[in-house]
Scaffold this motif. Structure first.
Motif, short mmCIF file in Angstrom:
data_model
loop_
_atom_site.label_atom_id
_atom_site.label_comp_id
_atom_site.label_asym_id
_atom_site.label_seq_id
_atom_site.Cartn_x
_atom_site.Cartn_y
_atom_site.Cartn_z
N TYR A 205 0.87 -1.18 0.00
CA TYR A 205 0.00 0.00 0.00
C TYR A 205 0.91 1.23 0.00
O TYR A 205 1.65 1.43 0.97
N SER A 216 -0.89 -5.60 -5.72
CA SER A 216 -1.44 -6.87 -5.25
C SER A 216 -1.24 -7.90 -6.35
O SER A 216 -0.57 -7.63 -7.36
N TYR A 226 -3.66 -1.10 -8.49
CA TYR A 226 -4.65 -0.02 -8.40
C TYR A 226 -3.96 1.33 -8.31
O TYR A 226 -2.90 1.45 -7.70
C1 DHB Z 1 -6.98 -5.98 -3.26
C2 DHB Z 1 -8.00 -5.07 -3.13
C3 DHB Z 1 -8.03 -4.23 -2.05
O1 DHB Z 1 -9.03 -3.33 -1.91
C4 DHB Z 1 -7.05 -4.28 -1.07
O2 DHB Z 1 -7.10 -3.44 -0.03
C5 DHB Z 1 -6.06 -5.21 -1.19
C6 DHB Z 1 -6.01 -6.05 -2.29
C7 DHB Z 1 -6.95 -6.90 -4.41
O3 DHB Z 1 -7.85 -6.81 -5.25
O4 DHB Z 1 -6.02 -7.70 -4.51
#
Ligand code: DHB
Length: 401
Positions: A205, A216, A226
């Motif tokens: 993050y 991720s 993201y």
């Molecule tokens: C993912 C999505 C999230 O909102 C998060 O906090 C961590 C991982 C994901 O899609 O992998």
């Protein structure tokens, strides 16, 4: 032509084949309570709806206790913690060390596939493409659900209606006097799935002046990423090249953290929004998951919270239908709400700690202080870890086994 009405009967009519409705169907089946799941979309659509992919420890334990975790245990990625990055430096929060619990990265649509396959294999009815679903008489002892499928009108008589029909819920709209508490955030997330091998085995993050970014993954071949963007951002404005350049600018790419790029196989923009609608019950109609509440994505609590609601609902339905305690339905909202609001608090904190909210220097310094605290104080880190890894599903725990 629509002629006669096909009539059927069950104990619980479940509206919606997302995580809440499907887990509920399994929990009820485990209690020998008859149910039918009605889903307006087709099977392929619900199985390919890309959502978050982090399962809390209690969610994984629940799926295991129901015999639904074979593929999850084989293919899910067990993560012992996460990383928080700011000023270009990564800090680990080790959930396993701090709480004895870990999390599992496994896409929501994979959970949905597993739940559907197991339910159908057990002979449990799921009616896909059931449209115009309308609960009737939920304030009486003889509710029913009307729907249409292939131009045939149907009526499903039942004792309870479970509204698990997501954020555009028809069921939730039937609760009179419903009050909604909500907050909108001045940003959205642009999410992608890329065919690129992840280089990290933990989520990162990243808080950055240019906006938040999240690293991720879904499998050893697929990375999930993201970016914080403006609300209602136009995807067309984001070429692949712009996405990768922005990710590289915001992620702390140093100390062996490389970003592998590859073909983008899925992309979308998700708004960031918190809401809680109460009550979650009207007569014999009980509401669960996104139909009742939305959490902002940071921390990936949406599916976990929906499943927690399903455990409370299954227990309340069992007491009402088998235990001779119909008054237990009246406790459903208050039992759910304590977890709902704690989860709202957690998701709101994660969101405000990590995103860029305009230029307010006071807010930036508070964010910085919070990041400093959570990465330097064991007490603050343990608090985050405990909530991220997931507090126990209290009501259900008393009843398993
Ligand atoms: C993912 C999505 C999230 O909102 C998060 O906090 C961590 C991982 C994901 O899609 O992998």
């Amino acid at each position: 032509m629509m002629g006669v009405v096909a009539a059927d009967e069950t104990e619980v009519a479940i509206v919606g084949a997302g995580p809440a409705g499907l887990v509920l169907s399994h929990l009820l089946a485990a209690r020998d309570i008859d149910c039918v799941v009605l889903e307006q979309r087709d099977r392929a659509y619900v199985e390919h709806r890309v959502r978050a992919g982090v399962l809390e420890h209690p969610t994984v334990e629940l799926l295991r206790s129901l015999g639904l975790a074979d593929r999850l245990d084989r293919e899910g990625l067990a993560h012992r913690g996460i990383q928080l990055a700011f000023d270009g430096v990564r800090h680990r929060i080790d959930f396993l060390e701090l709480t004895g619990r870990s999390i599992t990265v496994y896409g929501q649509q994979e959970v949905v596939k597993d739940l559907i396959a197991a339910r159908l294999a057990a002979g449990g009815p799921i009616v896909f493409e059931a449209v115009d679903v309308t609960p009737i008489g939920v304030d009486t002892d003889h509710p029913l659900v009307r729907y249409r499928r292939d131009d045939q009108r149907h009526e499903l008589r039942c004792r309870i209606v479970a509204g698990c029909d997501g954020s555009y819920s028809v069921c939730a709209g039937m609760v009179p006097g419903r009050a909604v508490a909500e907050r909108r955030y001045p940003f959205a997330w642009l999410g992608i799935l890329a065919r690129a091998a992840p280089t990290q085995d933990e989520l990162v993050y990243a808080s950055h002046e240019r906006g938040f970014a999240l690293y991720s993954m879904r499998s050893p071949e697929v990375t999930r990423l993201y970016l914080q963007v403006a609300p209602g951002e136009d995807l067309a404005a984001w070429s692949d090249d712009r996405i990768w350049t922005e990710l590289a600018a915001r992620l702390p790419l140093a100390d062996g953290f490389r970003l592998n790029t590859g073909p983008i196989i899925e992309r979308g923009v998700t708004g960031m929004h918190s809401s809680v609608a109460t009550p979650m019950r009207y007569g014999k109609l009980l509401i669960a998951g996104d139909a009742a509440h939305i959490v902002p994505a940071t921390g990936a609590k949406g599916m976990n919270l929906a499943i927690a609601d399903a455990t409370v609902m299954a227990a309340a339905i069992e007491d009402a239908l088998r235990g001779g305690r119909p008054e237990r339905l009246a406790d459903y909202t208050s039992t759910c709400l304590s977890r709902v609001w704690r989860t709202q608090l957690f998701s709101h904190r994660m969101t405000t700690m990590l995103h860029r909210f305009g230029d307010d220097p006071f807010q930036r310094q508070l964010q910085r202080a919070e990041l400093d605290l959570v990465t330097s104080s064991a007490a603050a880190a343990t608090d985050l870890a405990e909530q991220y890894a997931g507090l126990p599903f209290a009501t259900f725990a008393e009843r398993v086994g």
